[in-house]
Design a protein around this motif. Structure first.
Motif, PDB file in Angstrom:
ATOM      1  N   ARG A  45       0.830  -1.200   0.000  1.00  0.00           N
ATOM      2  CA  ARG A  45       0.000   0.000   0.000  1.00  0.00           C
ATOM      3  C   ARG A  45       0.869   1.256   0.000  1.00  0.00           C
ATOM      4  NH1 ARG A  45      -2.912  -3.926   2.158  1.00  0.00           N
ATOM      5  NH2 ARG A  45      -5.149  -3.984   1.817  1.00  0.00           N
ATOM      6  N   ALA A  46       1.954   1.215   0.748  1.00  0.00           N
ATOM      7  CA  ALA A  46       2.869   2.366   0.809  1.00  0.00           C
ATOM      8  C   ALA A  46       3.469   2.652  -0.565  1.00  0.00           C
ATOM      9  CB  ALA A  46       3.972   2.116   1.837  1.00  0.00           C
ATOM     10  N   ARG A  49       0.740   4.174  -2.784  1.00  0.00           N
ATOM     11  CA  ARG A  49       0.495   5.551  -2.349  1.00  0.00           C
ATOM     12  C   ARG A  49       1.577   6.489  -2.870  1.00  0.00           C
ATOM     13  NH1 ARG A  49       0.725   4.676   2.750  1.00  0.00           N
ATOM     14  NH2 ARG A  49      -1.360   3.821   2.822  1.00  0.00           N
ATOM     15  N   LYS A  50       2.838   6.070  -2.756  1.00  0.00           N
ATOM     16  CA  LYS A  50       3.962   6.883  -3.233  1.00  0.00           C
ATOM     17  C   LYS A  50       3.891   7.077  -4.747  1.00  0.00           C
ATOM     18  CE  LYS A  50       8.821   7.813  -2.959  1.00  0.00           C
ATOM     19  NZ  LYS A  50       8.665   8.973  -3.800  1.00  0.00           N
ATOM     20  N   GLU A  53       1.180   9.601  -5.478  1.00  0.00           N
ATOM     21  CA  GLU A  53       1.646  10.941  -5.098  1.00  0.00           C
ATOM     22  C   GLU A  53       2.664  11.481  -6.099  1.00  0.00           C
ATOM     23  OE1 GLU A  53       3.103  10.359  -1.146  1.00  0.00           O
ATOM     24  OE2 GLU A  53       1.104  10.366  -0.260  1.00  0.00           O
TER      25      GLU A  53
END
Length: 57
Positions: A45-46, A49-50, A53
Motif C-alpha cells: 500500500r505504501a 500511495r507513493k 503521489e
C-alpha cells in the motif's frame, strides 16, 4: 486466489485505459481490466500511495 476487483475511478469512460485494483493481505493487486486473466502486479500500500503521489506532482 479470489479477489474483489474494482475499477479505478481514474479509468477512461471509453474502456481503453482501465485499471482494476483489489485488496490483498498486506498488499494491493493491480491489473489491466481488458486482460483479467493476464498478469497481476502486487505492491505494498505504501508503494502504491507513493506512486500515486509522485504521478500527481
Amino acid at each position: 486466489m479470489d479477489l474483489n476487483w474494482r475499477k479505478s475511478s481514474r479509468s477512461s469512460s471509453q474502456g481503453d485505459t482501465c485499471v482494476e485494483v483489489a485488496s490483498m493481505h498486506g498488499a494491493v493487486a493491480i491489473r489491466d481490466s481488458k486482460d483479467p486473466h493476464g498478469p497481476v502486479l502486487a505492491v505494498t500500500r505504501a508503494a502504491l500511495r507513493k506512486a500515486i503521489e509522485d504521478a500527481a506532482n
